[in-house]
Enzyme design. Structure first.
Site, PDB file in Angstrom:
ATOM      1  CE  LYS A 117     -18.124 -23.448 -21.111  1.00 35.20           C
ATOM      2  NZ  LYS A 117     -18.806 -22.723 -22.211  1.00 35.20           N
ATOM      3  NE  ARG A 130     -30.997 -33.007 -35.512  1.00 30.67           N
ATOM      4  CZ  ARG A 130     -30.262 -31.979 -35.931  1.00 30.67           C
ATOM      5  NH1 ARG A 130     -29.163 -31.618 -35.288  1.00 30.67           N
ATOM      6  NH2 ARG A 130     -30.618 -31.310 -37.006  1.00 30.67           N
ATOM      7  CE  LYS A 132     -28.775 -33.321 -39.565  1.00 28.02           C
ATOM      8  NZ  LYS A 132     -29.098 -32.775 -40.908  1.00 28.02           N
ATOM      9  CD  GLN A 135     -22.894 -30.140 -38.559  1.00 31.21           C
ATOM     10  OE1 GLN A 135     -22.114 -29.372 -38.024  1.00 31.21           O
ATOM     11  NE2 GLN A 135     -23.575 -29.808 -39.642  1.00 31.21           N
ATOM     12  CG  HIS A 143     -14.565 -25.826 -28.342  1.00 28.83           C
ATOM     13  ND1 HIS A 143     -15.589 -25.064 -28.861  1.00 28.83           N
ATOM     14  CD2 HIS A 143     -14.081 -25.112 -27.291  1.00 28.83           C
ATOM     15  CE1 HIS A 143     -15.707 -23.948 -28.175  1.00 28.83           C
ATOM     16  NE2 HIS A 143     -14.802 -23.950 -27.219  1.00 28.83           N
ATOM     17  CE1 TYR A 180     -27.158 -19.610 -38.158  1.00 25.57           C
ATOM     18  CE2 TYR A 180     -26.666 -21.806 -37.332  1.00 25.57           C
ATOM     19  CZ  TYR A 180     -26.848 -20.938 -38.387  1.00 25.57           C
ATOM     20  OH  TYR A 180     -26.724 -21.398 -39.680  1.00 25.57           O
ATOM     21  CE  LYS A 197     -22.716 -23.005 -39.679  1.00 20.89           C
ATOM     22  NZ  LYS A 197     -23.019 -24.271 -40.396  1.00 20.89           N
ATOM     23  CB  THR A 201     -17.358 -18.638 -37.683  1.00 15.83           C
ATOM     24  OG1 THR A 201     -18.340 -19.653 -37.918  1.00 15.83           O
ATOM     25  CG2 THR A 201     -15.979 -19.291 -37.614  1.00 15.83           C
ATOM     26  CD  GLN A 204     -18.048 -20.079 -32.481  1.00 14.42           C
ATOM     27  OE1 GLN A 204     -18.010 -20.250 -33.698  1.00 14.42           O
ATOM     28  NE2 GLN A 204     -18.394 -21.037 -31.649  1.00 14.42           N
TER      29      GLN A 204
END
Length: 261
Positions: A117, A130, A132, A135, A143, A180, A197, A201, A204
């Site tokens: 973790k 990057r 992003k 995201q 989380h 992935y 994808k 989810t 999860q």
């Protein structure tokens, strides 16, 4: 049961002397500092990168993700094998605080799960470098930050018992998740192979539902595992179910609905 009772805010756990001296376990201070530094990066990182070109990190990103696939495979194997060899109950299992070979093996894989973790905080750093920022959602930060502290508490107080079920499911999901991401990091040519994808989810969500049901059952069945941890896990996974359902709705359902309108 070899452990010393300590008083903590909720008074529901033992400090495990077997794991107390392990890296990052003895005090909550290192983990707390790491989480604070992580949150500062979440705030300052995108601002720092705002006037800079995004970094191309294809090679390091692929190595990182596939490395986590290997680590997750190892953790899953250790949880599964050790629990079977120890004749663990998948419904009600107290912590074995002995120093037997299998008890120590279970404690060690719990530590590796906790350590993973800490490594996974790099997910966010890669997003920042990057450029992003889309995201780096509340779900993503919540989380990652909370999982680190939750697993620290697990290794500190309950390295085994019911905790193995959570770690085993979580590592199984992470095998597919980082596979992935690793494939996606290879470039646009991989897009035809990344159609799953949405199902990732769903996987999860199934994980969180299973852990919620598992914790709820143990509260009802009066399992000899600290109720405080079961309650904490139950409330935490309910929050994740809510957040992931919201993500699923916005990512996969709302867009289709808007197209139909």
């Amino acid at each position: 049961m070899v452990a010393s009772l300590v008083v903590i805010p909720s008074s529901f756990a033992f400090i495990d002397p077997r794991t107390d001296s392990w890296f990052l376990v003895h005090s909550p201070l290192p983990v707390t500092i790491l989480i604070i530094f992580y949150l500062l990066l979440v705030v300052a990182g995108p601002r720092f990168m705002s006037r800079r070109e995004p970094l191309r990190l294809g090679g390091p990103l692929t190595a990182y993700n596939l490395g986590l696939v290997v680590l997750s495979l190892y953790i899953f194997y250790e949880f599964l094998t050790t629990s079977l060899q120890s004749n663990y109950s998948y419904f009600c299992q107290p912590v074995d605080y002995s120093r037997s070979e299998l008890a120590m093996r279970m404690a060690r894989v719990c530590w590796w799960c906790f350590f993973s973790k800490a490594v996974e905080l790099l997910d966010t750093i890669f997003f920042i470098l990057r450029k992003k920022p889309q995201q780096i959602t509340f779900l993503h930060v919540y989380h990652h930050g909370t999982m680190l502290f939750n697993w620290w508490a697990g290794v500190k107080y309950v390295p085994g018992g019911q905790a193995f079920f959570i770690g085993m499911l979580n590592s199984l999901v992470h095998i597919f998740m980082y596979l992935y991401y690793g494939l996606a990091s290879l470039g646009p040519q991989m897009q035809p192979y990344l159609w799953w994808k949405r199902y990732l989810t769903i996987l999860q969500l199934c994980q969180f539902v299973a852990i919620t049901a598992h914790s709820a059952y143990n509260l009802i069945a009066n399992c000899p595992f600290p109720d405080g941890f079961n309650v904490a896990v139950l409330l935490y996974t309910l929050s994740l179910i809510s957040l992931f359902l919201n993500f699923y709705h916005h990512a996969y359902l709302r867009g289709k609905r808007e197209k139909l309108i």
